[in-house]
Design an enzyme around this catalytic site. Sequence first.
Site, PDB file in Angstrom:
ATOM      1  N   ASP A   1     -14.733 -39.328 -15.085  1.00  0.00           N
ATOM      2  CA  ASP A   1     -14.694 -39.633 -14.725  1.00  0.00           C
ATOM      3  C   ASP A   1     -15.644 -39.019 -13.096  1.00  0.00           C
ATOM      4  OD1 ASP A   1     -12.695 -39.828 -13.025  1.00  0.00           O
ATOM      5  OD2 ASP A   1     -12.638 -42.271 -12.626  1.00  0.00           O
TER       6      ASP A   1
ATOM      7  N   GLU B   1     -14.364 -40.274 -23.443  1.00  0.00           N
ATOM      8  CA  GLU B   1     -13.599 -41.593 -22.459  1.00  0.00           C
ATOM      9  C   GLU B   1     -15.626 -42.205 -21.757  1.00  0.00           C
ATOM     10  OE1 GLU B   1     -12.229 -41.414 -18.342  1.00  0.00           O
ATOM     11  OE2 GLU B   1     -10.386 -41.926 -19.476  1.00  0.00           O
TER      12      GLU B   1
ATOM     13  N   GLU C   1     -15.995 -42.728  -8.566  1.00  0.00           N
ATOM     14  CA  GLU C   1     -15.819 -42.060  -9.801  1.00  0.00           C
ATOM     15  C   GLU C   1     -16.452 -43.746 -11.128  1.00  0.00           C
ATOM     16  OE1 GLU C   1     -12.724 -42.108  -8.342  1.00  0.00           O
ATOM     17  OE2 GLU C   1     -11.786 -40.885  -8.471  1.00  0.00           O
TER      18      GLU C   1
ATOM     19  N   HIS D   1      -3.235 -41.279  -5.223  1.00  0.00           N
ATOM     20  CA  HIS D   1      -3.752 -40.479  -4.278  1.00  0.00           C
ATOM     21  C   HIS D   1      -5.520 -40.593  -4.260  1.00  0.00           C
ATOM     22  CE1 HIS D   1      -5.001 -40.149  -8.907  1.00  0.00           C
ATOM     23  NE2 HIS D   1      -6.282 -39.383  -8.455  1.00  0.00           N
TER      24      HIS D   1
ATOM     25  N   ARG E   1      -9.401 -41.461  -3.596  1.00  0.00           N
ATOM     26  CA  ARG E   1     -10.072 -41.504  -1.751  1.00  0.00           C
ATOM     27  C   ARG E   1     -10.454 -43.312  -1.298  1.00  0.00           C
ATOM     28  NH1 ARG E   1     -12.055 -37.232  -4.316  1.00  0.00           N
ATOM     29  NH2 ARG E   1     -13.053 -35.694  -2.255  1.00  0.00           N
TER      30      ARG E   1
ATOM     31  N   HIS F   1      -0.188 -35.433  -4.812  1.00  0.00           N
ATOM     32  CA  HIS F   1      -1.237 -34.532  -4.877  1.00  0.00           C
ATOM     33  C   HIS F   1      -1.068 -34.104  -3.900  1.00  0.00           C
ATOM     34  CE1 HIS F   1      -5.400 -34.247  -4.753  1.00  0.00           C
ATOM     35  NE2 HIS F   1      -5.708 -35.036  -6.391  1.00  0.00           N
TER      36      HIS F   1
END
Length: 367
Positions: A92, A114, A128, A205, A207, A238
């Site tokens: 994604d 995936e 994503e 991490h 967004r 991250h």
Amino acid sequence: MAICGTRPDAIKMAPVVRVLQRHPAFEVRLIATGQHREMLDQVLRLFRLTPDADLNIMTPQQTLTEITTRTLEGLDRLLRELPADVVLAQGDTTTTFAAALAAFYHRVPFGHVEAGLRTYDKYQPFPEEMNRRLTAPLAEFHFAPTETARQHLLQEHIPDGRIWITGNTGIDAVQWVAQQPYEPTEPALQRALTHAGRVLLLTTHRRENWGEPMRSIARAAHELLQRFDDLLLLLPMHRNPRVRETLTAVLGNHPRALLTEPLDYAPFVHAMRRADLILTDSGGVQEEAPAFGKPILVLRETTERPEGVVAGAAKLVGTDAEQIVAESVRLLTDADAYAQMARAVNPYGDGRASERIRDILLQELRP
Ligand code: UD1
Ligand code: UDP
């Protein structure tokens, strides 16, 4: 042509690339977009993979538009120079969506590794969910990890004959790494492995969690350290400065909070095995932790990986500090509740997804 750009792209594409490289029918070109730099290189080193080309697109605090346009332009150039029979990418990320679009513009079939994960909430995870949804109609081969994923694709009118249930290649990767001999050298991991009390492993991490939700997650971790004096927090951060600022501000000074650089994949796998409880908003970690029998609290409002929740190994807790603390306290104080979640299950694959993808491509690309 196999394409990867971020840490999870490399982890989930590495087993596919290795399996294809070993078969004489394939000539594999591995392309790195460099959407991530250090975190991508860490993985490629571990799997001993050297890209044939690297677009090196990463800039500090890059925007989604920058990632998309630079990847698209770079792959457009490469697809003109290096003809391909099939382009493959996973999951994604924006690297993957742009790869599917570039392949489509060149009329090269795209294989989506995936495929079919959905929340059906446009903004969760952001971006994503839309990267996945937009990739689907561009793809010719849909490698769905589970039956649930297949059902989503069918609902979206992807023909049944173009969908294959393969399992998730991330399980191939994690099994491979878990079997490799490994001497812990990272100080943070060593400290976690020798810690006499309990270990809480945290990664965050996403967004949509930047800012206040992530502050709330950090405050919850701090509160747990206050309540349990045997607890050690292992927090591989991250590399995004927005993530680091928030986590460091809340947890940076606590003596039992180990804030580290991202761990290499092998040490991270050992950290998951050592952890007593895992808190995460990661996609990949949600798939891996259940395989090690580790209870996992998912720091998101919704997940495109419901299988772990259904199996009882994972629980969605969101980002509200009180809620995270309450669910964690329950698992850290109630042995029955802990045991119920700590049954090892692996709904995401059996470690043979890459071989299945190779066999499907052999069949479908037969000259
Ligand atoms: C990306 C993916 C996300 C995936 C995550 C895995 C998109 C839009 N997002 O999010 O789906 O879950 O990777 O980790 O595709 N940075 C470095 N070094 C690195 C990596 C990142 O310095 O090795 C910093 C840079 O300042 C960069 C920023 O982190 O601009 C954000 O990276 P980006 O790829 O845009 O977003 P992620 O949050 O990493
Ligand atoms: N991971 C790692 N080092 C770390 C944290 C995570 O190698 O310090 C691995 C983890 O095992 C999983 C993958 O990175 O395979 C998940 O990546 P991330 O959480 O960045 O992205 P997502 O899966 O959410 O897209």
